[in-house]
Design an enzyme around this catalytic site. Structure first.
Site, short mmCIF file in Angstrom:
data_model
loop_
_atom_site.label_atom_id
_atom_site.label_comp_id
_atom_site.label_asym_id
_atom_site.label_seq_id
_atom_site.Cartn_x
_atom_site.Cartn_y
_atom_site.Cartn_z
CB SER A 234 22.27 85.66 40.88
OG SER A 234 22.49 84.90 41.84
CG ASP A 452 28.57 86.80 45.62
OD1 ASP A 452 26.93 86.16 46.31
OD2 ASP A 452 28.27 86.54 44.28
CG HIS A 482 24.36 88.86 45.34
ND1 HIS A 482 24.70 87.13 44.35
CD2 HIS A 482 23.27 88.64 44.06
CE1 HIS A 482 24.61 86.32 43.53
NE2 HIS A 482 23.41 87.11 43.38
#
Length: 513
Positions: A234, A452, A482
């Site tokens: 991320s 995502d 995610h």
């Protein structure tokens, strides 16, 4: 007013579930003294301060059993690394960075594998031990290492306001409907910034992603690794891209999962997330047999009703529109959590906001006793130092129809977030978007997930293009949630493991169905 964090699905899933040797790496260069790209090491550029004092590069870390924190299983050790407060003055004041590690469990040790789990503002000290079971194969040949980046947790972590003030701010409408609500929203943003400035002091101007990337290279040196082997998730992908730009000849085996679009400014990120969360919501609604467009309209209508009249909960607190939206967001980080979302929405339609409030509290890191964690505080001080763009209320009001066309559920909130998040921030932002070009670096594996919500999969291609030809290698998983690694795809996991363990680079554009 939490921003939707760009962090790992493992963290979000954990929230839902809970209701190291320092020898030199043997993989820095090939036997001929060349980097993995085949170019002589001298051909690679290295940006940033040079000639660091030996007091930094030669420091010996005092590893000992981690204290004052819950560290499940394994042989976990903690230490403190000293790093410059101001990287333009490496011989000046220093700050302490908290590290955690567990040594490789098998033979043929490759070196250290450094993890960043996202945010920004996520604690590696708190997360790595829980994540270790997902990377047990990697643990056999790598020392697993993570840290709390500057301004986070045990590394001079910043707390900008009290628990009581945080809870009081929950009543402020993050999607203002009139002048009075707009003033309250922006006044709260100013108050939060002042609290951060008071708490952080001089550190507030030195918590950027670039500062942390430089910290990473100091870690590499002190840990004794010739190459940076790194797993960023991320926001950690943005950090990895910046590191590769600054230190291309030090890039080892680097995996970036749930990739941030490095070409986007703050408005661009907001639009990306609006698309991503709406896409995830559409997929969730379709999985229940409902028409996504109609289902989204019904959820948007529910949120408007809650905005006008917050729902009662079993705790005695009220479920506001902002808290309800936050509660909807959390289960979208993981497909396994979709049934929880169904139950919470059903209860809310029947006038009970308790389940959505519990989800919002988990996302906001609030305990049942009313204590809040500081992840959002750290996220804000880091991102507001990074982001140069400061949209005004007038500018965003003109853009709100576009945001709402993208998503009738998330558009209004994420549009207004670009105004309030860094409004009248005490220090200026540094860049419009991160620079990630890394000519000559070793291949970097980029993993994108088509479902995502927080970092839409298009970001992986943008990062590959930004890193440059021959550097960025894209791997796509047609999945949900995610992040991709450890999410149930044997194809993704085996591809990533083969790269990190054997150096096998997949074909650019590989797709895991």
């Amino acid at each position: 007013m939490p921003r939707f964090a760009r962090w790992t699905a493992a963290v979000a899933a954990a929230l839902l579930i809970t209701g190291c040797g320092s020898g030199a790496s043997d993989s820095g260069t090939d036997d001929d003294g060349k980097g993995r790209s085949g170019a002589p090491a001298s051909a690679h550029r290295q940006a940033g301060p040079t000639g660091l004092p030996a007091s930094l590069t030669g420091q010996k870390l005092s590893w000992s059993r981690c204290k004052g924190t819950s560290v499940p299983g394994g042989d976990w050790q903690c230490a403190t690394l000293r790093a410059p407060l101001d990287w333009s003055k490496p011989g000046g004041d220093t700050i302490g960075l908290a590290l955690i590690r567990s040594g490789a469990t098998g033979g043929k040790r490759i070196g250290s594998l450094l993890f960043n789990f996202g945010g920004p503002g996520g604690s590696g000290i708190a997360t790595l031990p829980s994540y270790a079971s997902m990377v047990s194969r990697l643990h056999e040949r790598y020392d697993l290492v993570s840290w709390d980046p500057r301004g986070v947790g045990r590394s001079e972590g910043v707390r900008c306001r009290s628990d009581r003030a945080i809870q009081a701010a929950e009543s402020i409408d993050a999607t203002p409907d009139d002048a009075a609500e707009e003033k309250a929203y922006l006044d709260d943003a100013v108050d939060f910034g002042k609290g951060c400035a008071k708490a952080a002091g001089k550190l507030l101007a030195h918590v950027s992603t670039t500062d942390t990337a430089r910290d990473m290279d100091l870690m590499r040196q002190v840990l004794g690794d010739r190459s940076m082997h790194y797993f960023g998730i991320s926001y950690g992908t943005e950090l990895g891209g910046v590191y590769a730009h600054l230190f291309p000849r030090h890039v080892g085996r680097m995996v970036l999962d749930a990739v941030v679009d490095p070409t986007a400014d703050s408005l661009g990120h907001a639009k990306n997330q609006t698309r991503g969360f709406q896409r995830a919501l559409d997929n969730y609604l379709a999985s229940t047999g409902r028409d996504p467009r109609q289902g989204s309209r019904e959820i948007a209508a529910l949120l408007k009703r809650i905005d006008a009249k917050p729902l009662p909960t079993s705790s005695g607190r009220k479920l506001t529109q902002t808290l309800a939206l936050t509660g909807i967001v959390l289960p979208l980080y993981s497909k396994e959590s979709w049934p929880i979302l169904t139950s919470a929405l059903t209860a809310a339609r029947n006038g009970n906001g308790s389940q959505l409030l519990r989800l919002a509290d988990q996302y906001n890191d609030r305990t049942p006793l009313g204590h809040y964690g500081t992840t959002t505080h750290s996220q804000r001080v880091i991102s507001c130092l990074d982001e140069k763009q400061r949209p005004t209320a007038g500018q965003v009001k003109q853009l709100l129809p576009e945001f709402e066309r993208i998503s009738p559920v998330f558009g209004d909130y994420l549009g207004w977030d670009t105004v309030g998040w860094c409004h009248d921030w005490p220090v200026a932002g540094q860049v419009d978007h991160p620079e990630v070009s890394a000519p000559g670096a070793a291949p970097v594996l980029l993993v994108g997930n088509t479902g995502d919500p927080a970092t839409p999969y298009e970001g992986a291609r943008k990062m590959a293009d930004g890193l440059g030809k021959g550097v960025g290698v894209e791997l796509t998983w047609k999945g949900e949630g995610h992040g991709a690694y450890g999410s149930g795809s044997a194809c993704v996991d085996s591809t990533v493991n083969a790269y990190l363990l054997d150096g096998t680079v997949p074909k650019d554009g590989k797709i895991c169905a």
